[in-house]
Motif scaffolding. Sequence first.
Motif, mmCIF file in Angstrom:
data_model
loop_
_atom_site.group_PDB
_atom_site.id
_atom_site.type_symbol
_atom_site.label_atom_id
_atom_site.label_comp_id
_atom_site.label_asym_id
_atom_site.label_seq_id
_atom_site.Cartn_x
_atom_site.Cartn_y
_atom_site.Cartn_z
ATOM 1 N N VAL A 20 0.844 -1.200 0.000
ATOM 2 C CA VAL A 20 0.000 0.000 0.000
ATOM 3 C C VAL A 20 0.877 1.246 0.000
ATOM 4 O O VAL A 20 0.644 2.185 -0.777
ATOM 5 N N ARG A 21 1.895 1.251 0.829
ATOM 6 C CA ARG A 21 2.795 2.403 0.914
ATOM 7 C C ARG A 21 3.476 2.661 -0.434
ATOM 8 O O ARG A 21 3.536 3.797 -0.906
ATOM 9 N N ALA A 22 3.951 1.604 -1.056
ATOM 10 C CA ALA A 22 4.635 1.750 -2.342
ATOM 11 C C ALA A 22 3.683 2.276 -3.412
ATOM 12 O O ALA A 22 4.040 3.157 -4.200
ATOM 13 N N ARG A 23 2.452 1.747 -3.442
ATOM 14 C CA ARG A 23 1.486 2.197 -4.449
ATOM 15 C C ARG A 23 1.067 3.639 -4.196
ATOM 16 O O ARG A 23 0.937 4.434 -5.140
ATOM 17 N N ALA A 24 0.875 4.016 -2.940
ATOM 18 C CA ALA A 24 0.507 5.396 -2.612
ATOM 19 C C ALA A 24 1.611 6.354 -3.059
ATOM 20 O O ALA A 24 1.337 7.435 -3.596
ATOM 21 N N TYR A 25 2.848 5.943 -2.884
ATOM 22 C CA TYR A 25 3.962 6.783 -3.322
ATOM 23 C C TYR A 25 3.990 6.899 -4.845
ATOM 24 O O TYR A 25 4.258 7.966 -5.386
ATOM 25 N N GLU A 26 3.680 5.806 -5.537
ATOM 26 C CA GLU A 26 3.609 5.858 -7.005
ATOM 27 C C GLU A 26 2.551 6.859 -7.454
ATOM 28 O O GLU A 26 2.775 7.634 -8.389
ATOM 29 N N TYR A 28 1.502 9.456 -5.823
ATOM 30 C CA TYR A 28 2.058 10.777 -5.520
ATOM 31 C C TYR A 28 3.022 11.220 -6.623
ATOM 32 O O TYR A 28 2.966 12.352 -7.098
ATOM 33 N N GLU A 29 3.866 10.310 -7.068
ATOM 34 C CA GLU A 29 4.824 10.641 -8.120
ATOM 35 C C GLU A 29 4.132 10.915 -9.452
ATOM 36 O O GLU A 29 4.503 11.840 -10.164
ATOM 37 N N VAL A 30 3.133 10.120 -9.781
ATOM 38 C CA VAL A 30 2.399 10.305 -11.039
ATOM 39 C C VAL A 30 1.753 11.691 -11.073
ATOM 40 O O VAL A 30 1.697 12.333 -12.118
ATOM 41 N N ARG A 31 1.286 12.160 -9.928
ATOM 42 C CA ARG A 31 0.660 13.469 -9.837
ATOM 43 C C ARG A 31 1.686 14.604 -9.898
ATOM 44 O O ARG A 31 1.341 15.767 -9.871
ATOM 45 N N GLY A 32 2.942 14.282 -9.984
ATOM 46 C CA GLY A 32 3.975 15.305 -10.054
ATOM 47 C C GLY A 32 4.527 15.717 -8.704
ATOM 48 O O GLY A 32 5.031 16.832 -8.547
ATOM 49 N N ARG A 33 4.396 14.824 -7.728
ATOM 50 C CA ARG A 33 4.895 15.060 -6.367
ATOM 51 C C ARG A 33 4.281 16.303 -5.714
ATOM 52 O O ARG A 33 4.938 17.026 -4.981
ATOM 53 N N ILE A 34 3.018 16.526 -6.012
ATOM 54 C CA ILE A 34 2.290 17.651 -5.423
ATOM 55 C C ILE A 34 1.702 17.179 -4.097
ATOM 56 O O ILE A 34 0.981 16.187 -4.040
ATOM 57 N N GLY A 36 -0.517 17.254 -0.475
ATOM 58 C CA GLY A 36 -1.882 17.570 -0.100
ATOM 59 C C GLY A 36 -2.894 16.471 -0.385
ATOM 60 O O GLY A 36 -4.068 16.637 -0.079
ATOM 61 N N ASN A 37 -2.467 15.350 -0.961
ATOM 62 C CA ASN A 37 -3.405 14.282 -1.289
ATOM 63 C C ASN A 37 -2.982 12.947 -0.681
ATOM 64 O O ASN A 37 -3.360 11.888 -1.198
ATOM 65 N N ALA A 38 -2.241 12.977 0.390
ATOM 66 C CA ALA A 38 -1.706 11.743 0.971
ATOM 67 C C ALA A 38 -2.806 10.769 1.374
ATOM 68 O O ALA A 38 -2.725 9.573 1.081
ATOM 69 N N GLU A 39 -3.848 11.278 2.031
ATOM 70 C CA GLU A 39 -4.926 10.390 2.476
ATOM 71 C C GLU A 39 -5.662 9.791 1.274
ATOM 72 O O GLU A 39 -5.959 8.593 1.248
ATOM 73 N N GLU A 40 -5.929 10.597 0.288
ATOM 74 C CA GLU A 40 -6.588 10.121 -0.931
ATOM 75 C C GLU A 40 -5.741 9.047 -1.618
ATOM 76 O O GLU A 40 -6.255 8.009 -2.045
ATOM 77 N N ASP A 41 -4.433 9.300 -1.723
ATOM 78 C CA ASP A 41 -3.527 8.330 -2.335
ATOM 79 C C ASP A 41 -3.518 7.024 -1.548
ATOM 80 O O ASP A 41 -3.533 5.939 -2.123
ATOM 81 N N TRP A 42 -3.484 7.131 -0.218
ATOM 82 C CA TRP A 42 -3.439 5.946 0.630
ATOM 83 C C TRP A 42 -4.704 5.113 0.452
ATOM 84 O O TRP A 42 -4.634 3.896 0.278
ATOM 85 N N LEU A 43 -5.862 5.775 0.457
ATOM 86 C CA LEU A 43 -7.122 5.049 0.315
ATOM 87 C C LEU A 43 -7.234 4.387 -1.056
ATOM 88 O O LEU A 43 -7.685 3.253 -1.171
ATOM 89 N N GLN A 44 -6.806 5.088 -2.092
ATOM 90 C CA GLN A 44 -6.825 4.497 -3.429
ATOM 91 C C GLN A 44 -5.887 3.296 -3.488
ATOM 92 O O GLN A 44 -6.228 2.246 -4.030
#
Length: 66
Positions: A20-26, A28-34, A36-44
């Motif tokens: 989950v951590r690795a996918r959430a980081y991916e 984040y990177e796809v979004r351009g490392r912006i 403010g969306n950590a929780e959204e990324d984690w849930l996805q």
Amino acid sequence: MKPELLTKRDAAITTHEEKVRARAYELYEVRGRIDGNAEEDWLQAEGEVAGSNERNVVRASTSRSR
């Protein structure tokens, strides 16, 4: 926790969290490392990893029944 004290269940949880951590980081990177969306990324990421695990269980059960 020391690695030698981990149970099989602990190892499975750790592996799940790592996926989950690795996918959430991916994400984040796809979004351009912006930020403010950590929780959204984690849930996805949790949903994607859970879906992947469910598909693997279905594949395993169907291959055993053949």
